[in-house]
Design an enzyme around this catalytic site. Structure first.
Site, mmCIF file in Angstrom:
data_model
loop_
_atom_site.group_PDB
_atom_site.id
_atom_site.type_symbol
_atom_site.label_atom_id
_atom_site.label_comp_id
_atom_site.label_asym_id
_atom_site.label_seq_id
_atom_site.Cartn_x
_atom_site.Cartn_y
_atom_site.Cartn_z
ATOM 1 N N LYS A 24 66.545 66.115 17.140
ATOM 2 C CA LYS A 24 66.110 67.224 16.318
ATOM 3 C C LYS A 24 65.053 68.036 17.066
ATOM 4 O O LYS A 24 64.479 67.507 18.013
ATOM 5 C CB LYS A 24 65.575 66.731 14.989
ATOM 6 C CG LYS A 24 64.404 65.786 15.149
ATOM 7 C CD LYS A 24 63.818 65.410 13.847
ATOM 8 C CE LYS A 24 63.021 66.562 13.284
ATOM 9 N NZ LYS A 24 61.733 66.169 12.729
ATOM 10 N N GLU B 168 54.014 61.080 3.752
ATOM 11 C CA GLU B 168 53.260 60.488 4.863
ATOM 12 C C GLU B 168 51.774 60.693 4.600
ATOM 13 O O GLU B 168 51.389 61.724 4.043
ATOM 14 C CB GLU B 168 53.611 61.188 6.173
ATOM 15 C CG GLU B 168 55.057 61.035 6.582
ATOM 16 C CD GLU B 168 55.331 61.776 7.886
ATOM 17 O OE1 GLU B 168 55.352 61.130 8.925
ATOM 18 O OE2 GLU B 168 55.495 63.005 7.845
ATOM 19 N N HIS C 72 66.129 64.552 7.253
ATOM 20 C CA HIS C 72 65.972 63.192 6.712
ATOM 21 C C HIS C 72 66.221 63.125 5.195
ATOM 22 O O HIS C 72 67.012 62.322 4.719
ATOM 23 C CB HIS C 72 64.568 62.653 6.997
ATOM 24 C CG HIS C 72 64.156 62.763 8.432
ATOM 25 N ND1 HIS C 72 65.029 62.617 9.482
ATOM 26 C CD2 HIS C 72 62.948 63.020 9.007
ATOM 27 C CE1 HIS C 72 64.376 62.761 10.626
ATOM 28 N NE2 HIS C 72 63.117 63.007 10.370
ATOM 29 N N ASP D 145 69.692 61.636 13.528
ATOM 30 C CA ASP D 145 68.680 61.706 12.482
ATOM 31 C C ASP D 145 68.218 60.265 12.346
ATOM 32 O O ASP D 145 68.965 59.419 11.841
ATOM 33 C CB ASP D 145 69.298 62.203 11.167
ATOM 34 C CG ASP D 145 68.249 62.298 10.075
ATOM 35 O OD1 ASP D 145 67.362 61.424 10.023
ATOM 36 O OD2 ASP D 145 68.308 63.242 9.279
ATOM 37 N N HIS D 146 67.019 59.983 12.837
ATOM 38 C CA HIS D 146 66.671 58.564 12.963
ATOM 39 C C HIS D 146 66.618 57.857 11.605
ATOM 40 O O HIS D 146 66.688 56.642 11.535
ATOM 41 C CB HIS D 146 65.382 58.374 13.773
ATOM 42 C CG HIS D 146 64.117 58.679 13.025
ATOM 43 N ND1 HIS D 146 63.642 59.948 12.856
ATOM 44 C CD2 HIS D 146 63.233 57.870 12.404
ATOM 45 C CE1 HIS D 146 62.514 59.904 12.174
ATOM 46 N NE2 HIS D 146 62.234 58.649 11.880
HETATM 47 C C1 BG6 Z 1 60.028 62.973 12.380
HETATM 48 C C2 BG6 Z 1 59.098 64.115 12.067
HETATM 49 O O1 BG6 Z 1 61.350 63.407 12.393
HETATM 50 O O2 BG6 Z 1 59.888 61.966 11.394
HETATM 51 C C3 BG6 Z 1 57.676 63.646 11.958
HETATM 52 O O3 BG6 Z 1 59.187 65.100 13.082
HETATM 53 C C4 BG6 Z 1 57.554 62.506 10.987
HETATM 54 O O4 BG6 Z 1 56.812 64.718 11.556
HETATM 55 C C5 BG6 Z 1 58.582 61.428 11.320
HETATM 56 O O5 BG6 Z 1 56.245 61.976 11.065
HETATM 57 C C6 BG6 Z 1 58.603 60.364 10.247
HETATM 58 O O6 BG6 Z 1 59.416 59.304 10.662
HETATM 59 P P1 BG6 Z 1 59.200 57.856 10.068
HETATM 60 O O7 BG6 Z 1 60.319 57.066 10.667
HETATM 61 O O8 BG6 Z 1 57.845 57.418 10.496
HETATM 62 O O9 BG6 Z 1 59.308 58.002 8.594
#
Ligand code: BG6
Length: 515
Positions: free
Chosen positions: A171, A239, A263, A200-201
């Site tokens: 992304k 977050e 996400h 998209d992790h």
């Molecule tokens: C990323 C965003 O894709 O996902 C970040 O760019 C965000 O801003 C992160 O902090 C959150 O990932 P996770 O896996 O910590 O929820």
């Protein structure tokens, strides 16, 4: 036959262990993601004996460093960020096959020499290898990289065979609908769709994969999973961190692009989609696209808008005072980038007509929590409604994506005693208690799947466009309005009051997400 294809987690690991000889080339080799996530993920796959016997890692970047420097840096990343300790013997094996290729992303010669280097590896092995390109650079160089992969012939190697090149794209996938479409065109000019892995992790997270299992491997949920029983769905991706050192990137992005378009929309699609006809990648992705396409365009009328945005103000996080967004590094004082967004979706299909799907995501919120809450309709208000003793909460099924991964069902129970008093109670399943806590990181699963050519947990081109189609008009509207209509919220809170209005209008309220 498609119906016989199984999802990776039903396949067992033997398939992975037979993966073809592979070279992973990471563009953006000195980037933060490479250091924190990609190299540790590759190393952990090695620890699980899931890398092919013939495996090479090539970092590609602009810095003029040597193979030895890159090896050293990679080892340090593992020491610092890997979920499991560095095993010197294993590292020696991976490290020996870790190389660095220095060059500009717009220099064709750098790609031609990369190709020669990979051909030399093949010659040495006396075997052909597949290449998995991982584009983890800032988006302004996606295009030259993709074009040079095509012009150098790297994208077409072993075309039509299982050793055909593959490409993972990080992304942000586009800045809006128009740029996402253009990027899709650039990609498909060089690669066939089945060679492309848009990452998209969130899809690699265990709990997100488990959504499909919970929904379709249990018979008790499906009969209730529709407009007859569900009152609303709330998706929260919160977050407590602020933008930290990523101000430059974030101010161009904002919550909608950074978290929601990708996400959170994926969480919505997996929650709302119809049962797929099989677990094949295409069957699952077809259903996700269908449900995204069934979502009604958001209303942006000032008097009943489906979208709320806000910026964090100063406040307290874990007892510590933190800066407001406009005081953060690299943020222009007049910025109107949203650090919080809340949306209200309606899905116009048979299953969900009339059930609002609420979504919110923000930085500097009270806690880090990602969850999907399915709130069921209240029981008829006949029996347990009078007096102050009765506290009948709606039944809610909460799927906690992170942290404290698990699933909770909230229901009402009689408090033991001679009076008839009720209280909401929880039935709780916690992954850590049942399965232990050392689960693979999302990037491990995703790199592994791309290596064996399984696109189930990646986003198809039409899927990303369907999501942008909903989000782009909101971005346009917000850009036109500048700071007008931009709310603020105290750091460490659950967001602005205006986001409560989104739910009050339908007599709902945000869940107080928490343990
Ligand atoms: C990323 C965003 O894709 O996902 C970040 O760019 C965000 O801003 C992160 O902090 C959150 O990932 P996770 O896996 O910590 O929820």
């Amino acid at each position: 036959m498609e119906a016989q294809q199984r999802h990776p987690f039903l396949k067992g690991l033997s398939k992975y262990r037979g993966a073809a000889p592979t070279v992973i080339v990471i563009f953006g080799a000195s980037g933060d993601l490479t250091k924190r996530k990609l190299i540790p993920a590759i190393y952990n796959l090695g620890l699980d004996n899931l890398l092919p016997n013939d495996f090479y890692l090539i970092g590609f970047g602009r810095s003029p460093i040597t193979d030895t420097d890159f090896r050293q840096q990679s080892m340090q990343c593992i020491e610092q960020f890997s979920r499991r300790k560095l095993n010197p013997e294993l590292w020696e094996k991976i490290g020996n096959n870790t190389l660095y290729h220095s060059g500009g992303y717009d220099e064709l010669s750098a790609f031609t020499s990369l190709k020669e280097r990979i051909e030399a590896i093949e010659k040495n092995l006396e075997r052909e290898v597949q290449i998995l390109f991982y584009i983890s650079t800032p988006p302004n160089v996606f295009k030259p990289i993709l074009e040079n992969l095509g012009n150098s012939g790297l994208s077409h190697r072993h075309s039509g065979t299982p050793l055909a090149s593959k490409v993972i794209i990080e992304k942000p996938f586009g800045h809006d609908l128009d740029t996402a479409r253009k990027l899709n065109h650039t990609i498909t000019a060089q690669f066939e769709e089945k060679q492309v892995y848009r990452i998209d992790h969130y899809l690699g997270k265990e709990t997100v994969q488990d959504l499909l299992v919970q929904r379709f491997a249990n018979s008790i949920f499906e009969p209730l999973w529709n407009r007859q029983f569900v009152d609303c769905v709330q998706i929260t991706v919160a977050e407590s961190l602020g933008v930290g050192s990523r101000g430059g990137y974030y101010d161009q992005s904002g919550a909608l692009r950074d978290m929601i378009q990708n996400h959170a929309m994926q969480l919505l699609a997996l929650t709302a989609m119809e049962p797929p006809v099989s677990l094949s990648p295409e069957a699952i992705r077809n259903e996700k696209v269908k449900v995204l396409q069934a979502i009604q365009p958001l209303s942006l009328n000032a008097d009943r808008s489906d979208a709320v945005r806000a910026q964090y103000d100063t406040g307290l996080i874990e007892g510590q005072k933190v800066n407001g967004y406009l005081e953060e590094n690299n943020i222009p004082k007049e910025s109107f980038t949203e650090t919080y967004a809340a949306l209200r979706f309606q899905i116009n299909n048979w299953r969900w007509e009339g059930v609002p799907f609420y979504m919110r995501s923000g930085k500097r919120m009270a806690r880090r929590v990602s969850e999907i809450a399915i709130q069921f309709k209240r029981p008829p208000g006949i029996l347990f409604t009078q007096g102050n003793f009765f506290d009948i909460a709606p039944n809610t099924l909460v799927i906690r994506i992170q942290p404290d991964e698990g699933i909770t069902l909230r229901m009402n129970s009689k408090i033991p005693g001679l009076e008839t008093r009720t209280q909401p109670v929880k039935m709780d399943f916690r992954y850590a208690t049942t399965f232990g806590s050392n689960t693979p990181e999302a990037y491990e699963r995703l790199i592994l799947d791309a290596m064996i050519g399984d696109g189930t947990l990646f986003i198809r081109g039409d899927e990303t466009e369907a999501s942008w189609k909903l989000i782009s008009p909101v971005l346009d509207n917000w850009r036109e309005r500048g700071r007008s209509g931009l709310d603020s919220y105290v750091s460490g809170s659950w967001g602005p009051l205006s986001a409560d209005r989104l739910l009050w209008e339908n007599k709902h309220e945000w869940r107080r997400s928490g343990p």
